[in-house]
Write an enzyme that holds these catalytic residues in place. Structure first.
Site, PDB file in Angstrom:
ATOM      1  N   ASP A 283      17.847 -25.252  11.163  1.00  0.00           N
ATOM      2  CA  ASP A 283      18.811 -25.466  10.081  1.00  0.00           C
ATOM      3  C   ASP A 283      18.213 -25.230   8.701  1.00  0.00           C
ATOM      4  OD1 ASP A 283      20.665 -26.251  12.067  1.00  0.00           O
ATOM      5  OD2 ASP A 283      19.659 -28.193  12.143  1.00  0.00           O
TER       6      ASP A 283
ATOM      7  N   HIS B 112      24.112 -21.008  13.596  1.00  0.00           N
ATOM      8  CA  HIS B 112      23.787 -20.291  12.367  1.00  0.00           C
ATOM      9  C   HIS B 112      25.070 -20.091  11.552  1.00  0.00           C
ATOM     10  CE1 HIS B 112      19.905 -18.386  14.213  1.00  0.00           C
ATOM     11  NE2 HIS B 112      19.908 -19.695  14.204  1.00  0.00           N
TER      12      HIS B 112
END
Ligand code: IMP
Ligand code: MG
Length: 339
Positions: free
Chosen positions: A13, A42
């Site tokens: 992340d 994503h």
């Protein structure tokens, strides 16, 4: 620069989706290959739309880029077909013969495993169970599914040929260095090696073919699930600093901590980083929001970045200042990396 790899430098992340989306538009690679699996999330924001991708490369925003999924990756067919539709990428997505396929029973197994859910904080997507079946040579792979017939290629061969023709190829890694099964905070890790070498191996390219390794750091550190997080903020601190985030796949609140230079140093070494991408600069320096030129960044932000660069002895070439992939400062030309 024929082969570049993008990987996460912390616990996932870090904003790889955003950086890969930008690189797709700016560098126009001929192939982008995703490693990893569907536990990854994503996020790509572009032209007022948002995509949350679990298996299709974030490079899909460039319509001329062929999108490939590595032999070492693990897909789920429903997720794959849903994302092909969402990204409008039908006809240019290719899987390797040996790309692994997660089945419902893998998901079921993980959901019923209290060690994975409670102790590790797994995303419970069946990825570890499928990886185990692969090691036991019981997992089905792409070549076993008729619906995938038209999409199957030899990804390693395609990538190596493309590089040899002098074309540009990107490998998009998932998660982050410290979630690596080997180099992370074991056992609080994911079920694969998430370093640059690991992703090169998943794709089937040798280390000498790699030109640039871009390690992505966020301007602060986050982690979902269990495991150590040095300097972890309390929830109140996270809120007052404006660092509250939720997981793309699970919706869980992410834990947060300050930028960690010691972890960053290790990530640079383990991945042999040649460049660094730094995202969410605007979270620390609100005046940096949506800035697209280095010279327009606040002085304090530039000084902070240069300090990190000097400690890590690696250029920070890409800087994220806002959600849209185009809110990126690209210093590669001024730093002599791109012409
Ligand atoms: P698993 O790989 O789903 O079993 O999860 C193992 C650990 O890795 C858990 O702490 C997850 O939260 C973490 N993890 C897995 N994938 C990601 C990701 O894409 N981003 C962030 N953390 C992840
Ligand atoms: Mg993510």
């Amino acid at each position: 620069m024929p082969l570049n790899i993008v990987v996460g430098g912390f616990f996932g992340d870090e904003g790889k989706g955003k950086i890969c989306g930008y690189l797709a538009v700016r560098d126009r690679p001929s192939i982008a290959v995703r490693g990893g699996s569907i536990n990854a999330g994503h996020t790509v924001v572009y032209e007022n739309r948002m995509w949350r991708l679990r298996i299709i490369p974030s490079f899909f925003v460039n319509k001329d880029t062929k999108l490939m999924i590595a032999a070492g990756a693990l897909v789920r067919l429903d997720v794959l077909f849903k994302e092909i539709e969402e990204t409008g990428s039908r006809g240019r997505v290719f899987l390797d013969y040996n790309t692994g396929v997660i089945e419902e029973r893998h998901v079921e197994e993980e959901r019923n495993d209290p060690y994975l859910s409670k102790t590790i904080g797994s995303t419970l997507q069946g990825v570890g169970a499928a990886a185990r079946d692969r090691v036991m040579r019981r997992l089905k792979t792409a070549k076993d599914f008729d619906v995938l017939k038209e999409m199957i290629v030899n990804v390693s061969e395609e990538v190596n040929k493309s590089i040899d023709r002098g074309e540009l190829v990107y490998i998009e890694g998932t998660q982050g260095t410290f979630l690596s099964l080997y180099h992370g905070t074991y056992p609080y890790v994911t079920s694969r090696d998430t370093t640059a070498s690991g992703f090169a191996s998943e794709v089937g390219v040798g280390p000498k073919k790699v030109d640039e390794v871009i390690v992505v750091f966020k301007s602060y550190v986050t982690r979902v699930g269990e495991g150590p997080l040095p300097g972890e903020y309390s929830v109140d601190e996270m809120i007052s600093r404006g660092l509250v985030e939720r997981g793309t796949v699970t919706g869980r609140m992410r834990r947060a901590a300050p930028f960690n230079i010691e972890l960053a140093k290790k990530a640079v070494t383990i991945n042999s980083a040649t460049q660094i991408a730094l995202t969410k600069l605007d979270a620390l320096f609100p005046e940096a929001r949506n800035v697209r030129e280095w010279s327009k960044l606040p002085y304090e932000a530039r000084r902070w970045i240069e300090e990190i660069e000097s400690v890590l002895k690696t250029p920070i070439t890409l800087i994220g200042t806002g959600d849209d992939i185009m809110y990126t400062i690209d210093r590669r030309i001024e730093l002599g990396i791109l012409r």
